[in-house]
Design an enzyme around this catalytic site. Structure first.
Site, PDB file in Angstrom:
ATOM      1  CG  HIS A 151     -23.774  31.004   7.017  1.00 26.74           C
ATOM      2  ND1 HIS A 151     -22.458  31.732   7.104  1.00 26.74           N
ATOM      3  CD2 HIS A 151     -24.296  31.023   8.416  1.00 26.74           C
ATOM      4  CE1 HIS A 151     -22.118  31.634   8.362  1.00 26.74           C
ATOM      5  NE2 HIS A 151     -23.108  31.327   9.382  1.00 26.74           N
TER       6      HIS A 151
ATOM      7  CG  ASP B  71     -22.933  34.935   6.781  1.00 25.61           C
ATOM      8  OD1 ASP B  71     -22.485  34.609   5.496  1.00 25.61           O
ATOM      9  OD2 ASP B  71     -21.941  34.619   7.633  1.00 25.61           O
TER      10      ASP B  71
END
Ligand code: GRF
Length: 223
Positions: A112, A148
């Protein structure tokens, strides 16, 4: 000698992280076999890359399924068929359902482009700039159903430069993301990093501060 780590890659876009894994393997730096590439976007560049590399691939459209769980049941059945040791989300732009995460518990990582827990979700570069951050980066983390939000394994950091816009920041970060991902996968393949439990472990010790992507091709403990 250990058998190469069997890796399934999930991707939605251009596939530069997939390319980085394949190139590191070709250089003999990464003891892995990419055993399948899977996508929610038929026709994306990552699938073309898999084709060029002779890797089996599979894609299905979300619009062809009634729900996320039906989409994931089908997708993860395909993934299970290639018997991966590790599933790498490399630019995969979909949330993964609870059932699929539980089915592959301790086996899924994601890259990410922010220093998580800062900026989960989209537009991370613009958000870092808007906040006036002096430093930006990327994270590799364990995947849980929440976006996430799984345990962070490692970070790579870059300075924000005067005059940076989202594009320059993202371009500069991308090269470092590739190193971070390769180093993390290598650490798992070498047995230095264990993500199978509730908390990732580095040489047997729970990771409470994310590791850092080192300059010499290895993850480092920054404590
Ligand atoms: C990367 O920035 C990754 O961190 C994010 O999406 C981008 C994917 O790039 N999740 P690519 O498809 O691997 O080139």
């Amino acid at each position: 000698m250990r058998a190469p780590l069997r890796i399934a890659v999930l991707a939605s876009g251009r596939g530069s992280n997939l390319r980085a894994l394949l190139q590191a393997r070709l250089r003999g730096e990464l003891p892995i076999d990419v055993v399948g590439v899977f996508s929610d976007r038929p026709g994306c560049a990552a699938l073309a890359l898999a084709g060029e590399a002779g890797i089996p691939s599979f894609a299905q459209r979300p619009a062809d399924f009634a729900s996320r769980s039906e989409f994931d049941d089908s997708m993860f059945n395909r993934i299970e068929a290639v018997q991966p040791d590790l599933i790498v989300c490399a630019g995969y732009m979909r949330l993964i359902s609870d059932a699929a995460v539980s089915r592959f518990k301790g086996k899924i990582i994601n890259i990410h482009p922010s220093l998580l827990p800062k900026y989960p979700g989209l537009h991370t570069h613009a958000r870092a700039l808007a906040a006036g951050d002096r430093e930006h980066g990327a994270s590799v983390h364990c995947v849980i159903p929440e976006l996430d939000a799984g345990a962070v394994i490692a970070h790579t950091r870059i300075p924000v430069l005067a005059g940076d816009g989202p594009e320059s920041l993202s371009n500069r970060l991308l090269e470092r993301e590739h190193q971070l991902l390769v180093q993390t996968v290598k650490a798992i393949a070498d047995g230095d990093l264990d993500i199978s439990g509730n908390q990732p472990r580095w040489h047997g010790v729970p990771i409470d501060t994310p590791l850092s992507s080192g300059p010499n091709g290895h993850l480092e403990d920054q404590r």
